[in-house]
Design a protein around this motif. Structure first.
Motif, PDB file in Angstrom:
ATOM      1  N   UNK A  74      -6.018  -7.668  -3.789  1.00  0.00           N
ATOM      2  CA  UNK A  74      -6.223  -8.037  -2.350  1.00  0.00           C
ATOM      3  C   UNK A  74      -7.524  -8.950  -2.236  1.00  0.00           C
ATOM      4  N   UNK A 126      -5.884  -9.924   5.886  1.00  0.00           N
ATOM      5  CA  UNK A 126      -4.310 -10.041   5.144  1.00  0.00           C
ATOM      6  C   UNK A 126      -4.677 -10.319   3.800  1.00  0.00           C
TER       7      UNK A 126
ATOM      8  N   UNK B  52      -0.309 -10.312   9.797  1.00  0.00           N
ATOM      9  CA  UNK B  52      -0.556  -8.840   9.509  1.00  0.00           C
ATOM     10  C   UNK B  52       0.242  -7.801   9.195  1.00  0.00           C
ATOM     11  N   UNK B  54       3.296  -8.529   7.871  1.00  0.00           N
ATOM     12  CA  UNK B  54       3.788  -8.815   6.611  1.00  0.00           C
ATOM     13  C   UNK B  54       2.868  -8.445   5.485  1.00  0.00           C
ATOM     14  N   UNK B  55       1.438  -8.504   5.613  1.00  0.00           N
ATOM     15  CA  UNK B  55       0.567  -8.007   4.829  1.00  0.00           C
ATOM     16  C   UNK B  55       0.620  -6.543   4.561  1.00  0.00           C
ATOM     17  N   UNK B  58       3.610  -5.910   2.154  1.00  0.00           N
ATOM     18  CA  UNK B  58       3.264  -6.250   0.751  1.00  0.00           C
ATOM     19  C   UNK B  58       2.337  -5.023   0.397  1.00  0.00           C
ATOM     20  N   UNK B  59       1.390  -4.745   0.903  1.00  0.00           N
ATOM     21  CA  UNK B  59       0.463  -3.659   0.476  1.00  0.00           C
ATOM     22  C   UNK B  59       1.272  -2.323   0.098  1.00  0.00           C
ATOM     23  N   UNK B  62       3.572  -3.142  -2.963  1.00  0.00           N
ATOM     24  CA  UNK B  62       2.975  -3.361  -4.471  1.00  0.00           C
ATOM     25  C   UNK B  62       1.715  -2.744  -4.486  1.00  0.00           C
ATOM     26  N   UNK B  64      -1.025  -2.534  -3.298  1.00  0.00           N
ATOM     27  CA  UNK B  64      -2.319  -3.375  -3.184  1.00  0.00           C
ATOM     28  C   UNK B  64      -3.085  -2.814  -1.895  1.00  0.00           C
ATOM     29  N   UNK B  65      -4.272  -3.064  -2.007  1.00  0.00           N
ATOM     30  CA  UNK B  65      -5.126  -2.710  -0.836  1.00  0.00           C
ATOM     31  C   UNK B  65      -4.642  -3.623   0.463  1.00  0.00           C
ATOM     32  N   UNK B  66      -4.608  -2.999   1.574  1.00  0.00           N
ATOM     33  CA  UNK B  66      -4.357  -3.807   2.728  1.00  0.00           C
ATOM     34  C   UNK B  66      -5.316  -4.901   2.979  1.00  0.00           C
ATOM     35  N   UNK B  67      -6.727  -4.639   2.707  1.00  0.00           N
ATOM     36  CA  UNK B  67      -7.739  -5.528   2.914  1.00  0.00           C
ATOM     37  C   UNK B  67      -8.504  -5.425   1.446  1.00  0.00           C
ATOM     38  N   UNK B  68      -9.128  -6.295   0.910  1.00  0.00           N
ATOM     39  CA  UNK B  68      -9.853  -6.341  -0.093  1.00  0.00           C
ATOM     40  C   UNK B  68     -11.206  -5.485   0.253  1.00  0.00           C
ATOM     41  N   UNK B 105      -7.577   0.218  -7.990  1.00  0.00           N
ATOM     42  CA  UNK B 105      -8.176  -0.962  -8.385  1.00  0.00           C
ATOM     43  C   UNK B 105      -8.799  -1.621  -7.097  1.00  0.00           C
ATOM     44  N   UNK B 106      -9.353  -0.516  -6.402  1.00  0.00           N
ATOM     45  CA  UNK B 106     -10.185  -0.897  -5.068  1.00  0.00           C
ATOM     46  C   UNK B 106     -11.665  -1.659  -5.498  1.00  0.00           C
TER      47      UNK B 106
END
Lengths: 173, 284
Positions: A74, A126, B52, B54-55, B58-59, B62, B64-68, B105-106
């Motif tokens: 991300x 995002x 937002x 769509x994000x 995907x998170x 997959x 993935x973190x919604x936000x880094x 993997x945050x």
């Protein structure tokens, strides 16, 4: 939607107006708080910089770790405001583009106008979505800073909005 | 009846909560975002909300973190007085956070020494623990991003302050957050207690469902649900909008918690949360 590639050309920069939607392709550097502090210290101390700022774009971002099988984790924008105290000097040294989220100071806006640069907004909060536009990642400098190190990203059609244009026009008024 | 829970079990549970909270957007938040998307007429606001939503998809898909910015993990524990923990509860929670953040993997976002700074790590969770009746253990993980945490404020009002003054303060905090902290916001408000406790209440208010009590006409004047509704209305009149690009949706919700306070004071804390309000709970 305008397509733009790096390195940023003056004609491209001057053609952009605040509010324009842009798809950016090419190479950009990630750098946030601590990397900015070091870059500015290096400039002031007349030391060699780890990246060539001329025509470069800096993305205010500290990516998550890269999961196995992916190019990047991300990787959304962080708040640009915190970089404002460092930005005018970097613009003076040739920086042409910045990508982040939110407002900028009056000083940064003036410097953007003076040095004919551009500030883009990336989709805020995002990071998972944005990871899809990143095609390569390489750590370039300040590895000891972990997620705050400077990395070079190769992006393809990264969707951005012009936040502040080279005439100083701002989307936030 | 005494219930026993092993510390190792708690570590696993906390690790799982970290991954869930950071990768799966809370369903009440997602629902509200989708409703806001339908209501928005402003094209930029609509596009921002679309990204937002769509994000979040995907998170989740997959992992993935919604936000880094997977934040500073705040852990809320409600420990039933009839629960007995075998092992070290605090260490179990800390280890669970590290394990979960590593597994996901945050980003390592926590600085050991706030003044010297240095390389960020996973260590440095904040734990709020409360003792309750019964034999259950409830654990909640709230990864708090700092773009929005930076906009939070505390004000110690005079006890004679009017409700209007308090409302103005809350709205002003959102106004000064502006476009910078990833609107649309969820606004947590803590009223009463003491300086520290009001801040805690404001944060804990973020855990309340974001659709609770906002329907017009359901709550009598001067009550918390009514105040939440009024504040949400006032805040949305600021037209900061998604990504700060205008529109109707400056906040998704205002959540208030209150607590008894001293005759001499009226502490009010406001905790700003970005649109990615993340938390996950489990009851053992």
């Amino acid at each position: 939607m305008k397509k733009i590639t790096t390195p940023l050309k003056e004609a491209d920069i001057l053609s952009l107006r605040m509010g324009d939607e842009v798809l950016l392709s090419g190479e950009i550097y990630t750098a946030r708080d601590q990397a900015h502090k070091r870059l500015v210290e290096a400039v002031k101390g007349r030391k060699r910089l780890p990246i060539d700022l001329r025509s470069a774009i800096i993305y205010y971002c500290g990516p998550a770790k890269t999961p196995k099988g992916k190019i990047i984790g991300s990787c959304g924008p962080t708040t640009s405001r915190r970089m404002d105290i460092f930005t005018p000097l970097l613009l003076k040294k040739g920086l042409k583009g910045m990508i982040g989220k939110g407002t900028r100071s009056k000083e940064v806006r003036q410097a953007i106008r003076k040095y004919k640069a551009v500030y883009f907004l990336a989709p805020a909060g995002c990071g998972a979505l944005i990871s899809k536009y990143v095609k390569a990642l390489k750590v370039i400098a300040y590895q000891d800073l972990g997620p705050e190190s400077i990395t070079r990203l190769k992006v393809k059609d990264f969707p951005l909005i012009v936040g502040i244009d080279a005439k100083g026009g701002s989307i936030y008024g | 009846m005494i219930k026993t829970i092993k510390a190792d079990k708690i570590t696993q549970v906390v690790a799982d909560l970290c991954v869930k909270a950071n990768c799966v957007l809370r369903s009440d938040v997602l629902r509200k975002l989708k409703a806001a998307y339908k209501q928005e007429k402003n094209i930029r606001a609509k596009k921002a909300l679309e990204a937002i939503i769509k994000n979040a998809g995907i998170a989740q898909k997959e992992k993935l973190a919604i936000c880094q910015d997977t934040g500073l993990p705040i852990v809320f524990i409600e420990l039933g007085q009839d629960v007995r923990i075998i092992g070290d509860l605090k260490k179990a929670v800390m280890r669970g956070i590290e394990l979960g953040y590593k597994k996901g993997n945050f980003r390592e976002s926590i600085i050991r020494d706030p003044l010297k700074r240095g390389k960020p790590l996973y260590k440095g969770t904040i734990i709020h623990a409360d003792i309750v009746r019964g034999s259950k253990l409830k654990i909640t993980v709230l990864p708090k991003g700092f773009g929005c945490e930076n906009k939070s404020q505390l004000k110690m009002f005079n006890p004679t302050a009017s409700l209007d003054e308090i409302k103005k303060f809350v709205v002003d905090v959102v106004r000064s957050s502006g476009p910078d902290a990833c609107p649309p916001y969820v606004v947590g408000v803590g009223i009463g207690g003491a300086a520290d406790y009001a801040g805690f209440l404001a944060k804990r208010a973020l855990l309340k469902g974001i659709n609770s009590g906002h329907q017009k006409g359901l709550s009598p004047k001067g009550t918390v649900p009514e105040l939440e509704r009024e504040l949400l209305f006032e805040i949305n009149k600021l037209h900061i909008g998604p990504m700060g690009l205008g529109g109707k949706t400056t906040a998704l919700a205002v959540n208030i918690e209150n607590y008894p306070t001293h005759i001499a004071g009226l502490p009010v804390a406001v905790n700003i949360n970005c649109h990615a309000l993340r938390s996950a709970s489990v009851r053992l």
